[in-house]
Scaffold this motif. Structure first.
Motif, PDB file in Angstrom:
ATOM      1  N   PRO A  26       0.830  -1.215   0.000  1.00 53.79           N
ATOM      2  CA  PRO A  26       0.000   0.000   0.000  1.00 53.79           C
ATOM      3  C   PRO A  26       0.865   1.266   0.000  1.00 53.79           C
ATOM      4  N   GLN A  27       0.448   2.253  -0.767  1.00 53.53           N
ATOM      5  CA  GLN A  27       1.104   3.561  -0.788  1.00 53.53           C
ATOM      6  C   GLN A  27       0.306   4.474   0.138  1.00 53.53           C
ATOM      7  N   ASP A  80     -11.224   1.856  -7.345  1.00 50.86           N
ATOM      8  CA  ASP A  80      -9.998   2.321  -8.009  1.00 50.86           C
ATOM      9  C   ASP A  80      -8.744   2.122  -7.156  1.00 50.86           C
ATOM     10  N   GLY A  81      -8.886   1.516  -5.968  1.00 55.45           N
ATOM     11  CA  GLY A  81      -7.749   1.230  -5.096  1.00 55.45           C
ATOM     12  C   GLY A  81      -7.466   2.293  -4.049  1.00 55.45           C
ATOM     13  N   PHE A 108      -1.180  -3.601   5.326  1.00 59.56           N
ATOM     14  CA  PHE A 108      -0.859  -4.589   4.295  1.00 59.56           C
ATOM     15  C   PHE A 108      -2.132  -5.152   3.702  1.00 59.56           C
ATOM     16  N   GLU A 109      -1.978  -5.734   2.518  1.00 60.41           N
ATOM     17  CA  GLU A 109      -3.093  -6.401   1.855  1.00 60.41           C
ATOM     18  C   GLU A 109      -3.198  -7.828   2.381  1.00 60.41           C
ATOM     19  N   ASN A 115      -0.560 -12.725   3.150  1.00 58.19           N
ATOM     20  CA  ASN A 115      -0.460 -11.277   3.314  1.00 58.19           C
ATOM     21  C   ASN A 115       0.614 -10.711   2.394  1.00 58.19           C
ATOM     22  N   GLY A 116       0.360  -9.485   1.937  1.00 57.97           N
ATOM     23  CA  GLY A 116       1.319  -8.794   1.097  1.00 57.97           C
ATOM     24  C   GLY A 116       2.349  -8.056   1.934  1.00 57.97           C
ATOM     25  N   PRO A 117       3.265  -7.346   1.290  1.00 55.11           N
ATOM     26  CA  PRO A 117       4.289  -6.595   2.016  1.00 55.11           C
ATOM     27  C   PRO A 117       3.670  -5.448   2.813  1.00 55.11           C
TER      28      PRO A 117
END
Length: 127
Positions: A26-27, A80-81, A108-109, A115-117
């Protein structure tokens, strides 16, 4: 263990690990590193796609010892995220002393494959 079964098991583990590694980080645009957080704060940012995000907050002492990890928001991003969540900062009460603590926000996702980073933001507790 039979060689064929071992090969299939290894392939399955690699596929699962590869799927988890393909997840995006995530940003986060707010809060920024070093921000001072009150009892509630907004967390905003984006992912390149719609995703299910998990927010955790570590409460740390001045020497970096983790006092506890507090679960937070678990929410889908917009289609759209983009995301904008309101979260509560953990309140810490340690005897009669005013102990300086900081927060390590981890976002994190989460998917069925793993799980993502993590995106990590270090913040201070409002005194």
């Amino acid at each position: 263990m039979r060689p064929v079964l071992l090969s299939l098991l290894t392939l399955a583990l690699l596929l699962v690990a590869g799927g988890a590694m393909a997840l995006e980080k995530p940003q986060v645009t707010m809060p920024q590193e070093g921000a001072v957080l009150g009892p509630n704060y907004d967390i905003t940012g984006s992912m390149p796609y719609k995703a299910f995000l998990v927010l955790l907050t570590d409460v740390l002492t001045a020497d970096g010892t983790v006092l506890r990890t507090v679960p937070g928001i678990r929410h889908w991003t917009a289609a759209d995220g983009t995301f904008h969540f309101r979260a509560a900062s953990p309140r810490v009460s340690i005897g009669e002393k005013d102990t300086v603590v900081s927060y390590r926000i981890r976002l994190f996702e989460a998917t069925a494959q793993g799980n993502g980073p993590e995106t990590v933001i270090n913040c201070m507790m409002e005194q």
